[in-house]
Design a protein around this motif. Structure first.
Motif: not given
Length: 142
Positions: A57-83
């Motif tokens: 994303t433009a604010d670099a707080r979230t990333a969406f990753l293609n991981i195959g088999r129509r699945r998307i991995g998400i890395v999202h910042s919440i505070g100083d940690c990542f979900l």
């Protein structure tokens, strides 16, 4: 002890606590430095998954990753940690394109509902929409 003095001591204590948390980084928001950072953070929680493409994303707080088999991995910042999450089109309650390069995503997961994500390019926004749109053919999604 008089009530005004007690109130002043409590207020000073709260102010000092807030200042200490802020000065030690407690109010810092985590950001992703790039695609490689998103991949490595995702791999910490899902070491067996291989990301083939990353949409940041433009604010670099979230990333969406293609991981195959129509699945998307998400890395999202919440505070100083990542979900991190793995989602499929079945997990998506609402997926809409908004003005510009923004995608609104609502998940059925009660622990994290999703949100609005603005991308730097329309290509990334459209790629996420395409990856998470439900398939309308008779068989199981590949």
């Amino acid at each position: 002890m008089s009530l005004p003095l007690l109130v002043a001591i409590v207020a000073l204590g709260i102010a000092l606590s807030v200042a200490a948390v802020h000065s030690t980084g407690g109010s810092k928001t985590a950001t992703l430095s790039g695609a490689d950072h998103a991949k490595s953070r995702f791999a910490e929680d899902f070491p067996d998954e291989i990301a083939t493409a990353v949409r940041l994303t433009a604010d670099a707080r979230t990333a969406f990753l293609n991981i195959g088999r129509r699945r998307i991995g998400i890395v999202h910042s919440i505070g100083d940690c990542f979900l991190t999450r793995i989602v499929t089109p079945r997990d998506v309650g609402v997926l809409t394109a908004e003005e510009g390069n923004t995608v609104s995503l609502r998940l059925a997961d009660f622990t994290w509902k999703g949100g609005r994500f603005r991308f730097a390019s329309a290509t990334d926004a459209q790629g996420l929409l395409k990856a998470l749109e439900p398939q309308s053919f008779g068989g199981e999604a590949a």
